[in-house]
Design a protein around this motif. Sequence first.
Motif, mmCIF file in Angstrom:
data_model
loop_
_atom_site.group_PDB
_atom_site.id
_atom_site.type_symbol
_atom_site.label_atom_id
_atom_site.label_comp_id
_atom_site.label_asym_id
_atom_site.label_seq_id
_atom_site.Cartn_x
_atom_site.Cartn_y
_atom_site.Cartn_z
ATOM 1 N N GLU A 11 25.690 48.300 9.820
ATOM 2 C CA GLU A 11 25.272 47.903 8.478
ATOM 3 C C GLU A 11 26.268 46.914 7.878
ATOM 4 O O GLU A 11 25.867 45.950 7.225
ATOM 5 C CB GLU A 11 25.138 49.133 7.590
ATOM 6 N N LEU A 14 25.685 43.611 9.519
ATOM 7 C CA LEU A 14 24.471 42.988 8.984
ATOM 8 C C LEU A 14 24.743 42.314 7.651
ATOM 9 O O LEU A 14 24.339 41.169 7.429
ATOM 10 C CB LEU A 14 23.368 44.045 8.836
ATOM 11 N N TRP A 15 25.439 43.002 6.746
ATOM 12 C CA TRP A 15 25.729 42.420 5.434
ATOM 13 C C TRP A 15 26.657 41.211 5.549
ATOM 14 O O TRP A 15 26.480 40.221 4.837
ATOM 15 C CB TRP A 15 26.307 43.466 4.486
ATOM 16 N N ALA A 17 26.779 39.177 8.096
ATOM 17 C CA ALA A 17 25.937 38.101 8.623
ATOM 18 C C ALA A 17 25.066 37.496 7.523
ATOM 19 O O ALA A 17 24.935 36.266 7.421
ATOM 20 C CB ALA A 17 25.068 38.631 9.761
ATOM 21 N N ILE A 18 24.491 38.333 6.680
ATOM 22 C CA ILE A 18 23.648 37.829 5.583
ATOM 23 C C ILE A 18 24.472 36.973 4.631
ATOM 24 O O ILE A 18 24.051 35.887 4.227
ATOM 25 C CB ILE A 18 22.979 39.002 4.835
ATOM 26 N N ILE A 19 25.649 37.448 4.272
ATOM 27 C CA ILE A 19 26.508 36.690 3.356
ATOM 28 C C ILE A 19 26.952 35.373 3.985
ATOM 29 O O ILE A 19 27.005 34.336 3.316
ATOM 30 C CB ILE A 19 27.705 37.556 2.917
ATOM 31 N N SER A 20 27.223 35.384 5.277
ATOM 32 C CA SER A 20 27.621 34.155 5.968
ATOM 33 C C SER A 20 26.491 33.126 5.962
ATOM 34 O O SER A 20 26.725 31.939 5.714
ATOM 35 C CB SER A 20 28.020 34.465 7.414
ATOM 36 N N VAL A 21 25.271 33.581 6.220
ATOM 37 C CA VAL A 21 24.127 32.666 6.191
ATOM 38 C C VAL A 21 23.936 32.106 4.787
ATOM 39 O O VAL A 21 23.670 30.909 4.612
ATOM 40 C CB VAL A 21 22.850 33.387 6.690
ATOM 41 N N LEU A 22 24.094 32.955 3.781
ATOM 42 C CA LEU A 22 23.966 32.467 2.400
ATOM 43 C C LEU A 22 25.026 31.429 2.080
ATOM 44 O O LEU A 22 24.754 30.435 1.398
ATOM 45 C CB LEU A 22 24.064 33.639 1.417
ATOM 46 N N LEU A 36 18.070 32.874 -2.989
ATOM 47 C CA LEU A 36 18.368 33.870 -1.965
ATOM 48 C C LEU A 36 19.370 34.912 -2.456
ATOM 49 O O LEU A 36 19.299 36.069 -2.056
ATOM 50 C CB LEU A 36 18.880 33.182 -0.697
ATOM 51 N N LEU A 40 18.891 38.844 -2.317
ATOM 52 C CA LEU A 40 19.917 39.689 -1.701
ATOM 53 C C LEU A 40 20.366 40.796 -2.643
ATOM 54 O O LEU A 40 20.539 41.944 -2.231
ATOM 55 C CB LEU A 40 21.124 38.849 -1.268
ATOM 56 N N TYR A 47 18.933 49.193 -0.982
ATOM 57 C CA TYR A 47 19.778 49.826 0.041
ATOM 58 C C TYR A 47 20.633 50.934 -0.573
ATOM 59 O O TYR A 47 20.716 52.040 -0.052
ATOM 60 C CB TYR A 47 20.656 48.765 0.699
#
Length: 61
Positions: A11, A14-15, A17-22, A36, A40, A47
């Motif tokens: 988890e 995952l978070w 990775a999401i922050i990096s993409v943002l 986004l 998020l 969550y």
Amino acid sequence: MEKRTLVEPYEVILWVAIISVLYLINLSNHLLFHILVHILVELFRVYVAYISLIEVKEQNS
């Protein structure tokens, strides 16, 4: 029943990775970044509510 930790390692990954993409999106398109981020934040709220629900159910069991 197996004891669940508050946050599993996948988890956290995952978070991150999401922050990096943002962050990468922010470098090229600020409007899309803000949209986004709002999505998020809503996902994070869901969550946290889900984790809280699991904790309450485990305490009542």
